[in-house]
Structures are given as C-alpha cells and as structure tokens.
Design a protein around this motif. Structure first.
Motif, mmCIF file in Angstrom:
data_model
loop_
_atom_site.group_PDB
_atom_site.id
_atom_site.type_symbol
_atom_site.label_atom_id
_atom_site.label_comp_id
_atom_site.label_asym_id
_atom_site.label_seq_id
_atom_site.Cartn_x
_atom_site.Cartn_y
_atom_site.Cartn_z
ATOM 1 N N SER A 21 0.872 -1.173 0.000
ATOM 2 C CA SER A 21 0.000 0.000 0.000
ATOM 3 C C SER A 21 0.910 1.224 0.000
ATOM 4 O O SER A 21 2.126 1.114 0.178
ATOM 5 N N LEU A 22 0.336 2.406 -0.188
ATOM 6 C CA LEU A 22 1.127 3.619 -0.355
ATOM 7 C C LEU A 22 0.975 4.536 0.847
ATOM 8 O O LEU A 22 -0.137 4.937 1.198
ATOM 9 N N CYS A 23 2.096 4.874 1.464
ATOM 10 C CA CYS A 23 2.105 5.769 2.625
ATOM 11 C C CYS A 23 1.961 7.227 2.181
ATOM 12 O O CYS A 23 2.075 7.548 0.995
ATOM 13 N N GLU A 26 4.476 8.771 -0.053
ATOM 14 C CA GLU A 26 4.556 8.008 -1.293
ATOM 15 C C GLU A 26 5.545 6.850 -1.222
ATOM 16 O O GLU A 26 5.927 6.293 -2.246
ATOM 17 N N GLN A 27 5.942 6.478 -0.014
ATOM 18 C CA GLN A 27 6.788 5.307 0.168
ATOM 19 C C GLN A 27 5.904 4.064 0.160
ATOM 20 O O GLN A 27 4.982 3.964 0.972
ATOM 21 N N PRO A 28 6.132 3.111 -0.762
ATOM 22 C CA PRO A 28 5.364 1.865 -0.706
ATOM 23 C C PRO A 28 5.698 1.099 0.577
ATOM 24 O O PRO A 28 6.840 1.100 1.030
ATOM 25 N N ASN A 59 -3.464 3.708 5.455
ATOM 26 C CA ASN A 59 -3.241 4.185 4.084
ATOM 27 C C ASN A 59 -4.546 4.222 3.298
ATOM 28 O O ASN A 59 -4.856 5.214 2.626
ATOM 29 N N ARG A 64 -5.584 6.562 -0.015
ATOM 30 C CA ARG A 64 -4.573 5.917 -0.859
ATOM 31 C C ARG A 64 -4.994 4.462 -1.021
ATOM 32 O O ARG A 64 -4.493 3.565 -0.359
#
Length: 141
Positions: A21-23, A26-28, A59, A64
C-alpha cells in the motif's frame, strides 16, 4: 469471472501474500498478510481491533486505496521452478465480516489487473526465456 480455474485453485491453496500500500510520503509499504478470495474480491484483515491501526488500514482510510499483492512460491532452485499471481487492485473498508482468520475488520480489494505464471500442472522449469504470463484486466462492478 476473469480468473481461470487454475488461478482460483492456486489462490485458494496459497493464502499467504505480500501486500503493498502507499504511505503519505509516497513510500510503498509491503507486509505479509493472510489473503482470502471469495470469487470476486480479496480480503485482508483480522479479528483484533488493533488491525485498524495498521499502516495498510491507515493508508486506505486516507484515500490511498490503490494496492498490489503477490502470491507466489518457489518449488525448486535446481531446476528453477517458480509460479505465482500478481494483482493490482483498489481497496476499501474497513468492512466487518467473518473471514478466514475469524470475525473482525477487513479491507476488501477489488482486482483491476492481474498477471499469472506457470500455474500448469505440473509447473514447468524456466528455460532460456522466462515464463509466459497471462495478463487479465478485471471488469469493475
């Protein structure tokens, strides 16, 4: 249904996935999860209230909602025999339901695109080229 019988059998027999998922930055973020497939949606979650505080739930709660996961296994190194399924999807929730790990809170993942490889019986060793992939676009309901 856009998953083949082979893909459904593989997903049912291998309920461990790695979910991304995307933090906010934008860090996966990738975590191992128990994954349940009901024939239409995938479900990830658990029976304890703490699951709502996990990064994957946060997230999705912050909008997101695009996720990806892989279910795969490595049957042999010599010869090299790997197989699996990769899925892109959209998650929503939390949804209260009884899932494979008990009653609790779950994210519902609607698949949008998937790839599978080497799900034949028996699985084949890789050759001079990598395994052919089956790519499927999944209709949104």
């Amino acid at each position: 249904m856009s998953f083949t019988d082979e893909e459904i059998a593989y997903l049912t027999a291998n309920p461990l996935a790695r979910l991304a998922s995307l933090c906010a930055d934008e860090q996966p973020d990738v975590v191992p999860v128990a994954l349940e497939f009901d024939g239409t949606h995938f479900w990830v979650g658990g029976p304890r209230p703490e699951v709502l505080d996990t990064r994957k739930f946060r997230n999705v709660a912050h909008g997101r909602d695009k996720v990806a996961f892989v279910v795969d296994d490595l049957l042999s190194i010599e010869p090299f025999v790997a197989r699996g399924i990769r899925v892109y999807g959209v998650a929503d929730g939390p949804v209260e339901r009884v899932g494979m790990v008990g009653p609790g809170h779950y994210l519902r993942i609607t698949p949008t695109l998937s790839w599978s490889w080497n799900l034949s019986d028996p699985p084949q060793p890789s050759g001079e080229t990598w395994y052919p992939m089956r790519r499927t676009e999944h209709a949104q309901e």
